[in-house]
Design an enzyme around this catalytic site. Structure first.
Site, mmCIF file in Angstrom:
data_model
loop_
_atom_site.group_PDB
_atom_site.id
_atom_site.type_symbol
_atom_site.label_atom_id
_atom_site.label_comp_id
_atom_site.label_asym_id
_atom_site.label_seq_id
_atom_site.Cartn_x
_atom_site.Cartn_y
_atom_site.Cartn_z
ATOM 1 N N LYS A 74 94.183 -60.075 -8.425
ATOM 2 C CA LYS A 74 95.141 -61.054 -8.693
ATOM 3 C C LYS A 74 94.297 -62.284 -9.331
ATOM 4 C CE LYS A 74 99.016 -63.667 -6.462
ATOM 5 N NZ LYS A 74 99.709 -63.771 -5.297
ATOM 6 N N SER A 86 104.802 -63.497 -5.801
ATOM 7 C CA SER A 86 103.782 -64.071 -6.850
ATOM 8 C C SER A 86 102.874 -62.913 -7.597
ATOM 9 C CB SER A 86 103.027 -65.290 -6.492
ATOM 10 O OG SER A 86 102.212 -65.040 -5.363
ATOM 11 N N SER A 88 104.451 -62.272 -1.187
ATOM 12 C CA SER A 88 104.174 -61.985 -2.631
ATOM 13 C C SER A 88 103.406 -60.722 -2.605
ATOM 14 C CB SER A 88 103.265 -63.223 -3.132
ATOM 15 O OG SER A 88 103.953 -64.156 -3.319
HETATM 16 N N1 GLN Z 1 107.991 -66.629 -2.638
HETATM 17 C C1 GLN Z 1 107.533 -67.485 -1.832
HETATM 18 C C2 GLN Z 1 107.278 -68.758 -2.257
HETATM 19 O O1 GLN Z 1 107.427 -68.941 -3.368
HETATM 20 C C3 GLN Z 1 106.249 -66.775 -1.416
HETATM 21 C C4 GLN Z 1 105.085 -66.623 -2.247
HETATM 22 C C5 GLN Z 1 103.732 -66.013 -1.743
HETATM 23 O O2 GLN Z 1 103.964 -65.212 -1.065
HETATM 24 N N2 GLN Z 1 102.682 -66.505 -2.441
HETATM 25 O O3 GLN Z 1 106.500 -69.555 -1.573
#
Ligand code: GLN
Length: 483
Positions: free
Chosen positions: A76, A151, A175
């Site tokens: 990532k 994400s 995410s």
């Molecule tokens: N959807 C969550 C957020 O927007 C989690 C994102 C993540 O786990 N990086 O904060």
């Protein structure tokens, strides 16, 4: 060859059926051919990959072995990679070449992995759809009109489309697990402190945790083995021995106590997903598990608490991107203030700016007690709920998401609608617990995930349960048409 899992690749390499270099070339060609449909990569690292593949082949020829020796993966794009762009999905870091490798990257490279590239992601890991990336949205290989989740949407789409067997990802509020659910993968968010965060660009430091995304629990075990462990460079990394995850996969589930929270099945959950979760419960019962209804009474407060704490930490973490030391710098600033304002205004996208504003507001004098402190108190109550539940059960099971992957753009005008989709995943981050999502079936041709949560450092238990489930079901073997 692109259908092989990490475990199968390790066997094929050991049996000299193919070399890592051959496999790497096949996958790089596949990425070049198919990724334009998905946009799952921000950078490809062909030269590095071929170099690492040749080195892995040479190590094998010298008698070395190892489950990750010669295994192609991707990172990532928030794991720092020395000399390679590490963008975090943001214009702010479009020209940032990290001066060092993240601990996860260095550990996996030492184990012999081959880095094919850096995967697309929501900007600074903020999002649930991979639509906030400055490099454009990622598409879901199961239906190109739908989001892959976020994400870590790039890692998920690439693995689901068989562009590579596994990838690293991070989970601040879901995410890893949510994109795994949306793309029919297995993804594991480890216990907070299990995997080093050093060199992993921070979103919300008390919640962020790196982990594996792969097609099977067995492959998650292999990749986690290479990622986990104490790191003196990360003060929140925990000095706890790392078990042999692969060795633990075959434990019997006889007598395993599974807790199913009654709050999970309220309004808001797609009834077709509820049915699939019931099926997975029956499957585990057949394997000897015992089901018990439990309660997580503070779950309803978790989303508001998370969406105060995460932006608060983000507003502080992201203050370092000021256009002075590194990151995007605006043209011809009039003075220092203008430099800050325009560099940050141009470098950060709308979702990141929204979170910085919310976070700075929640931390400001006069509001700190009303928002941030209250959110921290809720965080403790959420954790206490889990501690009480784990006195009675060994794992907690439920849906990973209330709905399957939505259409691209469907939630763009209403950020809160997207935040609500995190309802099942964020509690594990607030409590620091490990969680796993695995394939449980399909709704309208889109994958659905079942989530398992376990007590601290019981990643092995999650992998064991998921592996036994996968030996008796075939959801995880389904491949999206066209890939
Ligand atoms: N959807 C969550 C957020 O927007 C989690 C994102 C993540 O786990 N990086 O904060």
């Amino acid at each position: 060859m692109h259908q092989l899992t990490l475990a199968e690749i390790a066997r094929g390499l050991a049996d000299k059926k193919f070399s890592s270099e051959e496999l790497t070339k096949v996958l790089l060609a596949r990425i070049t051919q198919l990724d334009p449909q998905l946009n799952s990569f921000i950078s490809l690292t062909e030269e590095l990959a071929l170099e690492q593949a040749k080195a892995a082949d040479a190590r094998r020829a010298n008698g070395e072995s190892g489950a990750l020796l010669g295994a192609p993966i991707a990172h990532k794009d928030l794991f720092c990679t020395q000399g390679i762009r590490t963008s975090c999905g943001s214009k702010m870091l479009d020209n940032f070449k990290a001066p060092y490798d993240a601990t996860v990257v260095a550990k996996l490279a030492a184990a012999g992995t081959v880095t094919l590239g850096k995967t697309n992601m929501d900007e600074f890991a903020m999002g649930s759809a991979n639509e906030s990336s400055w490099y454009g949205a990622v598409k879901n290989p199961w239906n190109l009109e739908h989001v892959p989740g976020g994400s870590s949407g790039g890692s998920a789409a690439a693995v689901a489309a068989r562009l590579l067997p596994a990838a690293t990802a991070t989970d601040t509020g879901g995410s890893i697990r949510q994109p795994a659910a949306f793309t029919n993968l297995t993804g594991l968010k480890p216990t907070y402190g299990r995997v080093s965060r050093w060199g992993m660009i921070a979103y919300a430091s008390s919640l962020d945790q790196g982990g594996p995304l792969a097609r099977t629990a067995e492959d998650c075990a292999i990749l986690l083995q290479g990622m986990a462990g104490f790191d003196p460079n990360d003060s929140t990394s925990i000095d706890e021995p790392v078990p042999d995850y692969a060795a633990g996969l075959n434990g019997s589930l006889q007598g395993l106590r599974i807790g199913v929270p009654k709050e999970y099945f309220g309004a808001g959950l797609d009834p077709r997903i509820a049915d699939l979760i019931q099926n997975s419960i029956k499957e585990l019962q057949k394997l000897g598990a015992v089901i018990k209804e439990i309660s997580l009474p503070n779950m309803q407060h978790a989303i508001p608490a998370y969406y105060v704490i995460a932006p608060a930490e983000a507003s502080s973490n992201l203050s370092r991107f000021d256009g002075v030391r590194f990151g995007h710098r605006c043209e011809d600033p009039k003075n220092l203030e203008d430099l800050y304002k325009r560099s940050r205004g141009e470098g950060f996208g709308p979702e990141v700016q929204r979170r910085i504003m919310v976070g700075a507001y929640a931390l400001s004098a006069g509001y700190y007690d009303a928002y941030y402190l209250k959110a921290q108190k809720i965080r403790r109550l959420v954790k206490n709920d889990f501690m009480t539940a784990f006195n009675e059960v060994d794992i907690i099971l439920g849906p990973t998401t209330p709905n399957p992957a939505w259409k691209l753009g469907a939630k763009n005008s209403d950020p809160v609608a997207a935040y609500l989709e995190d309802v099942y995943t964020i509690t594990a981050n607030l409590a620091g617990l490990p969680g796993l999502s695995m394939p449980a079936g399909f709704v309208d041709g889109l994958p659905v995930g079942v989530q398992l949560l376990a007590p601290y450092f019981q990643e092995g238990r999650l992998l064991n349960v998921a592996h036994q489930y996968q030996l008796n079901t075939d959801w995880h073997t389904r491949t999206p048409t066209g890939f």
